[in-house]
Design a protein around this motif. Structure first.
Motif, short mmCIF file in Angstrom:
data_model
loop_
_atom_site.label_atom_id
_atom_site.label_comp_id
_atom_site.label_asym_id
_atom_site.label_seq_id
_atom_site.Cartn_x
_atom_site.Cartn_y
_atom_site.Cartn_z
N SER A 44 0.83 -1.21 0.00
CA SER A 44 0.00 0.00 0.00
C SER A 44 0.86 1.25 0.00
O SER A 44 0.52 2.24 -0.65
CB SER A 44 -0.92 0.03 1.23
OG SER A 44 -1.71 -1.11 1.25
N LEU A 45 1.99 1.20 0.73
CA LEU A 45 2.89 2.34 0.78
C LEU A 45 3.47 2.62 -0.62
O LEU A 45 3.48 3.77 -1.08
CB LEU A 45 4.03 2.06 1.77
CG LEU A 45 5.01 3.19 2.02
CD1 LEU A 45 4.38 4.28 2.87
CD2 LEU A 45 6.27 2.68 2.72
N LEU A 46 3.89 1.55 -1.27
CA LEU A 46 4.48 1.70 -2.61
C LEU A 46 3.45 2.30 -3.59
O LEU A 46 3.75 3.26 -4.30
CB LEU A 46 4.96 0.34 -3.12
CG LEU A 46 5.49 0.32 -4.55
CD1 LEU A 46 6.79 1.11 -4.65
CD2 LEU A 46 5.75 -1.11 -5.02
N LEU A 47 2.24 1.73 -3.57
CA LEU A 47 1.22 2.22 -4.50
C LEU A 47 0.80 3.66 -4.15
O LEU A 47 0.43 4.42 -5.04
CB LEU A 47 0.02 1.27 -4.53
CG LEU A 47 0.34 -0.13 -5.09
CD1 LEU A 47 -0.85 -1.05 -4.96
CD2 LEU A 47 0.76 -0.05 -6.55
N SER A 48 0.86 4.00 -2.87
CA SER A 48 0.51 5.37 -2.45
C SER A 48 1.49 6.39 -3.02
O SER A 48 1.07 7.42 -3.53
CB SER A 48 0.53 5.50 -0.93
OG SER A 48 -0.49 4.77 -0.37
N VAL A 49 2.79 6.09 -2.91
CA VAL A 49 3.79 7.07 -3.39
C VAL A 49 3.82 7.11 -4.92
O VAL A 49 4.20 8.13 -5.50
CB VAL A 49 5.21 6.85 -2.81
CG1 VAL A 49 5.24 7.10 -1.35
CG2 VAL A 49 5.74 5.47 -3.13
N ILE A 50 3.42 6.02 -5.56
CA ILE A 50 3.41 6.02 -7.03
C ILE A 50 2.14 6.71 -7.56
O ILE A 50 2.20 7.58 -8.41
CB ILE A 50 3.53 4.57 -7.58
CG1 ILE A 50 4.95 4.05 -7.30
CG2 ILE A 50 3.25 4.53 -9.09
CD1 ILE A 50 5.14 2.59 -7.64
#
Lengths: 242, 172
Positions: free
Chosen positions: A151-157
């Motif tokens: 979720s963190l990765l998709l949030s920053v992307i």
């Protein structure tokens, strides 16, 4: 001094979650879906832990959704509303800002869901320090870590709240729909199947799962979490906010 | 929002979720059962051990040949006592019945054993069905305690604030 600033960042993040009704919703969903089902009584610890573990898998879907919403709100939402620019003016590294958000959200989710699992165990007379309970909590921790880093990765992307939530859900359903066609042990690289394999191997001593299956399940969850986390931090460090 | 009020709201939300979970569990009865055959004259037999929650327990049993038998539901302490002295004061006692359908109260969450005795001078068999239903006492008590604490914390804070605040009349 450095730690003091970091502590202040975590406190700000917690204050954001402390606002109504985020915590109430998380606790309400976790408690209701974690404790509401009933199973046939048994005095055997193995049957009781199967009930607790079965319930944990039931909770996984809700947990994934809550993690997606929390990270989308906390990270992507902050970027979308340009509130992150205020945090950038604070004399800390960008990595510390993201780390504080990650630590607070992961800890909170894990504490709430682990408490529900422990409560479920207590209803089945399984103490929290029972080895079987510790195995279930360990698997829950790995799952929480995996979904949080994803979720963190998709949030920053994605940098958009709703896009992040949708992407996490699409990603989860894509891997759970298409990857089961793979042959074991590769199949256990998927978190849900991996968690099942780890539990059956460790707690039940099932002969359906080999040590290789267990290793693939454990290492894939840990390695994928580390990769997602590293990519998120690198991307966040170089990210431009429009 | 002041912290005591916020904590109170959080505890009340937890209590509400617990109540809904307890309600769902209360109205999802769990049925299980079994049988025992070839009970010799004057034989005592231990049937399955189960962890029972403090709910209502509906016991329904019938003997195969229609002769009366005795059934005890004992916890682990009572079972130990029975094994050592051959006497005990069971949690549930059904004596000299050939068939029965009745509801009993399970006092606490623990492992219980069904003991059956064939007092007749011929062999007998039994089929027994058990159903657990109703609110679990410990879960309901926990919900009530959390509700009381959730109301007490903001109330106590409000009262103490009122008591310590200087009155406007005196100031004037």
């Amino acid at each position: 001094m450095k730690y003091k600033k970091f502590f202040r960042l975590t406190l700000w993040e917690f204050e954001e979650i402390w606002r109504l009704p985020t915590l109430e919703l998380i606790i309400g969903i976790a408690v209701f879906f974690g404790l509401s089902s009933t199973t046939a009584p048994s005095s055997l610890p193995l049957r009781q832990i199967v009930d607790v573990e079965g319930n944990m898998f039931r909770l996984t879907l809700f947990e994934m959704f809550i993690i997606a919403v929390l990270f989308a709100r906390s990270v992507a939402g902050n970027i979308e509303k340009r509130e992150i620019l205020n945090l950038f003016t604070y004399p800390v590294k960008r990595v510390s800002i993201l780390a504080s958000k990650f630590i607070v959200n992961v800890s909170l989710i894990f504490i709430i869901f682990a408490s529900v699992i422990v409560a479920r165990g207590l209803l089945s007379q399984l103490e929290p320090w029972n080895t079987l309970m510790l195995i279930v909590l360990f698997i829950l921790f790995l799952e929480t870590l995996f979904f949080s880093t994803l979720s963190l990765l998709l949030s920053v992307i994605a940098k958009k709240t709703w896009a992040t939530i949708l992407l996490v859900i699409i990603f989860f359903f894509t891997i759970t729909s298409f990857m089961p066609q793979l042959e074991p042990p590769l199949k256990y690289a998927i978190p849900t199947y991996g968690a099942q394999a780890m539990f059956s191997y460790l707690a039940l001593g099932s002969h359906d799962y080999t040590f290789e299956d267990f290793t693939v399940a454990l290492s894939s969850m840990v390695i994928m979490s580390i990769i997602f986390l590293l990519v998120s931090f690198i991307h966040f460090k170089r990210m431009q906010v429009d | 929002m002041k912290p005591p009020l916020r904590i109170g709201i959080l505890l009340l939300a937890l209590a509400l979720a617990l109540f809904l979970a307890a309600f769902q569990r209360a109205y999802s009865p769990v049925s299980f059962g079994g049988g025992a055959g070839n009970l010799q004259p004057n034989e005592w037999r231990e049937m399955a051990q189960d962890l029972l929650s403090p709910q209502n327990l509906k016991i329904s049993f019938s003997t195969v040949n229609g002769t009366p038998i005795t059934l005890y539901l004992v916890n682990s302490q009572q079972l130990q006592e029975w094994k050592e002295t051959n006497t005990t004061n069971p949690t549930i006692k059904i004596e000299n019945q050939s068939s029965i359908i009745n509801t009993y109260d399970i006092p606490s969450r623990e492992v219980y054993t069904i003991l059956i005795h064939n007092p007749n001078n011929k062999t007998e068999g039994i089929h027994i069905d058990l159903t657990l239903f109703g609110f679990e006492k410990d879960l309901t008590l926990t919900t009530a305690i959390i509700t009381i604490i959730g109301i007490a914390i903001p109330t106590a804070s409000f009262i103490s604030e009122k008591a310590t605040a200087p009155s406007h009349k005196k100031q004037a």
